[in-house]
Write a protein that holds these residues in place. Structure first.
Motif, PDB file in Angstrom:
ATOM      1  N   GLN A 300     -14.343  -3.688 -17.038  1.00 28.65           N
ATOM      2  CA  GLN A 300     -14.919  -4.907 -17.591  1.00 28.65           C
ATOM      3  C   GLN A 300     -16.443  -4.905 -17.423  1.00 28.65           C
ATOM      4  N   PRO A 301     -17.162  -5.642 -18.267  1.00 26.60           N
ATOM      5  CA  PRO A 301     -18.638  -5.589 -18.272  1.00 26.60           C
ATOM      6  C   PRO A 301     -19.279  -6.385 -17.140  1.00 26.60           C
ATOM      7  N   TYR A 302     -18.815  -6.175 -15.924  1.00 27.40           N
ATOM      8  CA  TYR A 302     -19.394  -6.860 -14.756  1.00 27.40           C
ATOM      9  C   TYR A 302     -19.649  -5.818 -13.673  1.00 27.40           C
ATOM     10  N   ASN A 303     -20.868  -5.762 -13.183  1.00 27.18           N
ATOM     11  CA  ASN A 303     -21.243  -4.755 -12.195  1.00 27.18           C
ATOM     12  C   ASN A 303     -21.518  -5.343 -10.818  1.00 27.18           C
ATOM     13  N   ASP A 304     -21.009  -6.559 -10.579  1.00 31.00           N
ATOM     14  CA  ASP A 304     -21.289  -7.214  -9.302  1.00 31.00           C
ATOM     15  C   ASP A 304     -20.303  -6.838  -8.204  1.00 31.00           C
ATOM     16  N   GLY A 305     -19.233  -6.100  -8.546  1.00 35.02           N
ATOM     17  CA  GLY A 305     -18.265  -5.675  -7.546  1.00 35.02           C
ATOM     18  C   GLY A 305     -17.262  -6.725  -7.139  1.00 35.02           C
ATOM     19  N   PHE A 306     -17.344  -7.928  -7.720  1.00 32.54           N
ATOM     20  CA  PHE A 306     -16.434  -9.008  -7.324  1.00 32.54           C
ATOM     21  C   PHE A 306     -14.983  -8.740  -7.732  1.00 32.54           C
ATOM     22  N   LEU A 307     -14.784  -8.112  -8.877  1.00 34.52           N
ATOM     23  CA  LEU A 307     -13.420  -7.866  -9.342  1.00 34.52           C
ATOM     24  C   LEU A 307     -12.628  -7.055  -8.318  1.00 34.52           C
ATOM     25  N   GLN A 308     -13.280  -6.057  -7.747  1.00 33.91           N
ATOM     26  CA  GLN A 308     -12.603  -5.249  -6.739  1.00 33.91           C
ATOM     27  C   GLN A 308     -12.405  -6.030  -5.440  1.00 33.91           C
ATOM     28  N   ASP A 309     -13.434  -6.778  -5.030  1.00 31.45           N
ATOM     29  CA  ASP A 309     -13.323  -7.557  -3.795  1.00 31.45           C
ATOM     30  C   ASP A 309     -12.238  -8.623  -3.900  1.00 31.45           C
ATOM     31  N   TRP A 310     -12.084  -9.181  -5.094  1.00 27.72           N
ATOM     32  CA  TRP A 310     -11.120 -10.267  -5.284  1.00 27.72           C
ATOM     33  C   TRP A 310      -9.744  -9.768  -5.728  1.00 27.72           C
ATOM     34  N   LYS A 311      -9.634  -8.446  -5.919  1.00 31.56           N
ATOM     35  CA  LYS A 311      -8.361  -7.833  -6.366  1.00 31.56           C
ATOM     36  C   LYS A 311      -7.908  -8.429  -7.710  1.00 31.56           C
ATOM     37  N   LEU A 312      -8.868  -8.608  -8.624  1.00 32.85           N
ATOM     38  CA  LEU A 312      -8.573  -9.191  -9.930  1.00 32.85           C
ATOM     39  C   LEU A 312      -9.053  -8.299 -11.075  1.00 32.85           C
ATOM     40  N   GLU A 313      -9.296  -7.025 -10.787  1.00 31.89           N
ATOM     41  CA  GLU A 313      -9.813  -6.142 -11.830  1.00 31.89           C
ATOM     42  C   GLU A 313      -8.812  -5.892 -12.962  1.00 31.89           C
ATOM     43  N   HIS A 314      -7.542  -6.221 -12.738  1.00 36.49           N
ATOM     44  CA  HIS A 314      -6.526  -6.005 -13.770  1.00 36.49           C
ATOM     45  C   HIS A 314      -6.395  -7.191 -14.729  1.00 36.49           C
ATOM     46  N   LEU A 315      -7.139  -8.278 -14.484  1.00 39.02           N
ATOM     47  CA  LEU A 315      -7.063  -9.468 -15.333  1.00 39.02           C
ATOM     48  C   LEU A 315      -8.429  -9.729 -15.981  1.00 39.02           C
ATOM     49  N   ARG A 316      -8.403 -10.137 -17.249  1.00 39.51           N
ATOM     50  CA  ARG A 316      -9.654 -10.367 -17.959  1.00 39.51           C
ATOM     51  C   ARG A 316     -10.435 -11.514 -17.331  1.00 39.51           C
ATOM     52  N   ARG A 317     -11.683 -11.239 -17.073  1.00 42.33           N
ATOM     53  CA  ARG A 317     -12.600 -12.235 -16.494  1.00 42.33           C
ATOM     54  C   ARG A 317     -13.559 -12.707 -17.575  1.00 42.33           C
ATOM     55  N   VAL A 318     -13.690 -14.017 -17.695  1.00 38.39           N
ATOM     56  CA  VAL A 318     -14.575 -14.592 -18.718  1.00 38.39           C
ATOM     57  C   VAL A 318     -15.574 -15.522 -18.029  1.00 38.39           C
ATOM     58  N   ASP A 319     -16.792 -15.033 -17.851  1.00 39.69           N
ATOM     59  CA  ASP A 319     -17.839 -15.844 -17.226  1.00 39.69           C
ATOM     60  C   ASP A 319     -18.490 -16.770 -18.247  1.00 39.69           C
ATOM     61  N   VAL A 320     -18.969 -17.917 -17.756  1.00 41.72           N
ATOM     62  CA  VAL A 320     -19.641 -18.893 -18.618  1.00 41.72           C
ATOM     63  C   VAL A 320     -20.838 -19.469 -17.880  1.00 41.72           C
ATOM     64  N   SER A 321     -21.733 -20.079 -18.641  1.00 41.42           N
ATOM     65  CA  SER A 321     -22.752 -20.937 -18.042  1.00 41.42           C
ATOM     66  C   SER A 321     -22.130 -22.314 -17.832  1.00 41.42           C
ATOM     67  N   GLN A 322     -22.587 -23.022 -16.822  1.00 39.16           N
ATOM     68  CA  GLN A 322     -21.936 -24.282 -16.454  1.00 39.16           C
ATOM     69  C   GLN A 322     -21.906 -25.286 -17.601  1.00 39.16           C
ATOM     70  N   ALA A 323     -22.964 -25.346 -18.400  1.00 40.67           N
ATOM     71  CA  ALA A 323     -23.018 -26.302 -19.507  1.00 40.67           C
ATOM     72  C   ALA A 323     -22.036 -25.961 -20.622  1.00 40.67           C
ATOM     73  N   ASP A 324     -21.522 -24.716 -20.643  1.00 39.90           N
ATOM     74  CA  ASP A 324     -20.557 -24.317 -21.677  1.00 39.90           C
ATOM     75  C   ASP A 324     -19.210 -25.018 -21.507  1.00 39.90           C
ATOM     76  N   ILE A 325     -18.956 -25.551 -20.324  1.00 41.70           N
ATOM     77  CA  ILE A 325     -17.654 -26.167 -20.058  1.00 41.70           C
ATOM     78  C   ILE A 325     -17.498 -27.477 -20.833  1.00 41.70           C
ATOM     79  N   ALA A 326     -18.587 -28.197 -21.064  1.00 36.95           N
ATOM     80  CA  ALA A 326     -18.517 -29.473 -21.796  1.00 36.95           C
ATOM     81  C   ALA A 326     -18.028 -29.280 -23.233  1.00 36.95           C
TER      82      ALA A 326
END
Length: 836
Positions: A300-326
């Protein structure tokens, strides 16, 4: 001299206020028409749950044994919903965080002095656009959304403000209260036909604000067991509430859920700045209209290493900016996107037809474009046509071209070309910034002219005071007066035509009389020859302010200034005469009182002891008056002032910073003695001993002492002492990044204004501003920021305020200093005298 001070006071007050008109005006515009997607929405109702102060890693990181402390949400992530990281923007505080989530726009910079509870201007929100919204949670957050709502369809249920106690035995009770109230609400609705009918309507929102995690984070830090246990409690409570809601609505599949946080928290329990632990928050969405979990095999297009730390690299991660939630929430339940929203709809969270996604994205683009059009129209109406410069990337013709092309593509069912809408949103947002800062250069030039004029006027005053002119040629000033009058008239007419605010007249017209005074004094004499009243070269010297400016950003520069001070006694031969004083510096020891009983009580969750609170507030109240009871002899009175103010400072200290005031005070005491020795070394045998100086003695202030070369050295050292005192306390960050630990001796119940006031007083205890160059003020004027964290914004303002307030504070401090040093209170007519 009185005229000089009045002019200086006026100029500095006006230009001090100017930054709030130039940098800190609200970017929000009003009058736009709300837009909503014309298609049937997938959900009838939305449940928004905000866990205040929850960090992304605290939720997503599994336990060492591989299990999760949030089994319910983990199950949602792996099966039923879409997840990602919501990237918040600074300032990472509760009010701006919730406004971004629910209204879709980031912090209104005009709120710089408004505190946490209220937004400075009215704004639209998802709650306002809903049919009904029911809210449960904190009295600091919920009222601002009900206050700005049109009609009475936003219902709030809050606990008493006194419950928000950082010394509470268990802050998770705040979240338990919310869950209990929500369960009771749906239970009562079963027997209330009117309420039940309202709940079954579409476009409804249920908002749960959970403050316990944030409160426990402040009190015990995010790595504490209290903080982590609170997260588990939220997960269990959420599972129970979702079950009750689904049962109430007969599992109709029309409920959408969004779980997120307003901001994170640092390891030491603060927030407000831009550290990743503060800006990275969790986002989990599921239910009607939300895409279910998607497995991935590719990186996935994330290089912060969180997917491995969180054991979630097998699930699609979709980041957003906070204002996008509205806009996401608005699209799910089919309400108009808030008119001030700058968020971009995250399409990957939607589980709907391509037509619905395209229409939703087009609606989003038109809504942002409406803001741009309104901002452009407002600026165009208040600017002369030949001076108006439109934003080139989005002129009126290009606006029409964009919108028509996007509409045609949707009608032709070419939904894959959604990038056109995204491009329109990007250009509209850039244009909003362009028109919001349209007048900044014009106003900045006016302020610069005023600064330069005032500085020139001061230079002329110094020249006239300390130089003797043997020959002067008088030049009539009538033409100059006429010229300045004409300039003032032209400026006034220009501002009238443009319908400028009244403050613009002040900023633009003030430089005119200032420059009139400068040019009048400059042309009233032509120097043929001059003689300096003191020794040649002793009156004027180049005084560079660069080291002082640099020291605001690189504290190591303070070391340079103090190093120069330490070398001076050796180079001047004074070390042999004052070596005893230097030896006394080796005897400086810890002189700090740490309120250990208070902190021990808080750690044991016994709350703030009443006696400690009484002592703290009594010390604060009496610190201003206690020095008046001491002798007016120099060292007696200075020591009394120091001890009185330091006692308050120590109550506000959280650690080793308590050592700074006594060390700095001792250093300044040594400096006073060295200066006294310098006078003796120069042959001034008639000098008065420091121990005999009495502040109450009459001093003839009408006599102007001539400048000497030593005065340049003294001012240079003194400025470094002032800057060292300011930064040595290290409290800019504590004001602009919320950490209540400093005020626990005074109160623990959340009150932003009292807490902020106490922390500001802590800084001002050792901040005595005298003479700092206006060149520094001009330098910092261009460095004022209207973006970033409270730390960034507040620091830039603080720098400007420090150097701008010199004249304002000098007038006030001269009076206060006279009272504190020369006056003495007599409590009894007959008293025993220890000091004369």
């Amino acid at each position: 001299m009185i005229t000089f001070f009045v002019i200086g006071l006026t100029v500095h007050v006006v230009f001090f206020i100017s930054i709030f008109d130039i940098y800190f005006t609200s970017p929000l515009v009003h009058g736009m028409t709300p837009h909503s997607t014309p298609l049937e929405p997938p959900a009838s109702r939305l449940v928004l749950v905000v866990a205040d102060g929850l960090r992304a890693d605290s939720l997503f990181t599994p336990l060492p044994n591989g299990s999760s402390r949030t089994p319910y949400l983990r199950g949602i992530i792996e099966d039923k919903g879409t997840w990602g990281v919501s990237h918040t923007r600074v300032p990472t505080e509760s009010r701006p965080g919730h406004v971004a989530l629910i209204a879709g726009f980031y912090e209104d910079v005009s709120a710089v002095a408004k505190g946490w509870k209220e937004n400075p201007v009215e704004f639209d929100s998802v709650f306002n656009e809903s049919r009904h919204t029911w809210c449960w949670g904190s009295p600091d957050i919920l009222p601002m959304f009900a206050k700005g709502a049109s009609g009475d369809h936003v219902y709030t249920h809050t606990y008493p403000a006194v419950e928000e106690d950082f010394a509470s035995t268990d802050a998770s009770k705040l979240d338990s209260w919310v869950f209990t109230q929500v369960k009771s609400f749906f239970k009562s609705a079963q027997s209330n036909s009117t309420l039940k009918a309202s709940l079954w309507e579409d476009k409804n929102v249920f908002f749960l604000h959970l403050l316990g995690i944030d409160t426990n984070g402040h009190a015990h830090r995010p790595m504490s067991q209290e903080y982590l246990d609170n997260i588990g409690l939220v997960d269990a409570g959420l599972a129970e509430v979702v079950s009750i809601i689904e049962d109430f609505f007969d599992n109709d599949g029309k409920t959408a859920y969004v779980f997120t946080s307003d901001h994170g928290m640092t390891n030491w329990g603060s927030h407000g700045a831009g550290h990743p632990s503060e800006t990275l928050t969790p986002l989990v969405a599921w239910g009607a209209g939300v895409q279910k979990a998607k497995g991935v095999t590719e990186p996935q297009p994330y290089n912060d290493g969180f997917l491995q730390d969180w054991k979630l690299e097998h699930l699609r991660r979709v980041d957003v900016s906070q204002a996008d939630i509205a806009p996401l929430m608005a699209s799910l339940i089919g309400v108009p996107i808030p008119v001030n929203s700058v968020g971009v709809l995250p399409l990957l969270y939607l589980n709907n037809s391509e037509r619905f996604k395209a229409e939703s994205m087009y609606t989003n683009a038109i809504q942002v474009l409406e803001q741009f059009k309104m901002k452009m129209m407002q600026k165009k109406e208040t600017t002369l046509s030949f001076l108006f410069t439109p934003y080139q990337l989005l002129t009126e013709s290009k606006q029409a071209e964009f919108t028509q092309k996007a509409r045609i593509l949707i009608q032709l069912e070419k939904y894959e070309d959604i990038s056109l809408c995204q491009s329109l949103i990007s250009h509209s947002l850039e244009g909003l910034v362009y028109y919001h800062t349209y007048d900044r250069f014009f106003l900045g030039c006016s302020v610069v002219l005023g600064f330069v004029g005032w500085t020139s006027y001061v230079v002329l005053v110094i020249l006239k005071t300390h130089l003797v002119f043997f020959s002067c040629v008088q030049i009539p000033g009538r033409n100059l007066a006429r010229l300045c009058t004409c300039v003032a008239v032209v400026i006034t007419v220009f501002l009238l035509i443009q319908r400028s605010p009244i403050t613009y007249y002040i900023y633009c017209l003030l430089p005119v009389p200032v420059w009139y005074s400068v040019l009048k004094d400059a042309q009233n004499f032509t120097c043929v020859s001059l003689t300096v009243r003191n020794k040649p070269g002793s009156c004027m010297a180049v005084y560079f302010c660069c080291p002082q400016v640099v020291s605001f950003f690189h504290r190591a520069m303070l070391t340079v200034g103090l190093a120069v001070l330490s070398l001076w006694p050796f180079l001047s031969g004074l070390f042999g005469k004052a070596k005893v004083i230097y030896r006394l510096m080796l005897l400086v020891a810890v002189c700090a009182y740490v309120p250990s009983l208070t902190h021990s009580s808080l750690q044991q969750k016994r709350g703030l002891p009443l006696l400690n609170q009484i002592i703290s507030w009594s010390t604060l109240a009496s610190s201003i008056f206690v020095p008046l009871l001491s002798s007016t002899r120099l060292f007696h009175r200075l020591l009394s002032i120091f001890l009185s103010l330091t006692s308050t400072y120590l109550l506000l200290s959280t650690g080793s910073e308590a050592l700074f005031p006594p060390v700095l005070s001792w250093l300044m005491f040594v400096w006073i003695n060295i200066e006294q020795e310098a006078l003796l070394a120069q042959g001034m045998s008639s000098r008065q001993e420091l121990s005999t100086i009495d502040f109450s003695a009459n001093i003839d202030i009408t006599k102007i002492r001539q400048l000497k070369l030593d005065d340049i050295r003294r001012s240079y050292f003194f400025v470094f002492f002032i800057i060292t005192a300011f930064f040595g306390t290290g409290n800019i960050a504590s004001i602009n990044s919320f950490d209540p630990a400093s005020v626990y001796c005074f109160l623990t119940v959340f009150n932003p204004f009292i807490m902020g006031g106490l922390m500001m007083w802590k800084v001002l205890l050792f901040l005595i501003v005298l003479v700092i160059s206006d060149l520094m003020a001009l330098h910092f004027f261009f460095m004022v920021q209207d973006y970033g964290s409270w730390l960034d914004i507040g620091t830039s303002i603080s720098h400007y305020v420090i150097v701008m307030s010199m004249t304002i504070f000098l007038m006030l401090l001269s009076v206060v200093t006279h009272v504190l040093t020369s006056q003495r209170l007599v409590l009894w007519r007959q008293r025993k005298m220890h000091f004369p």
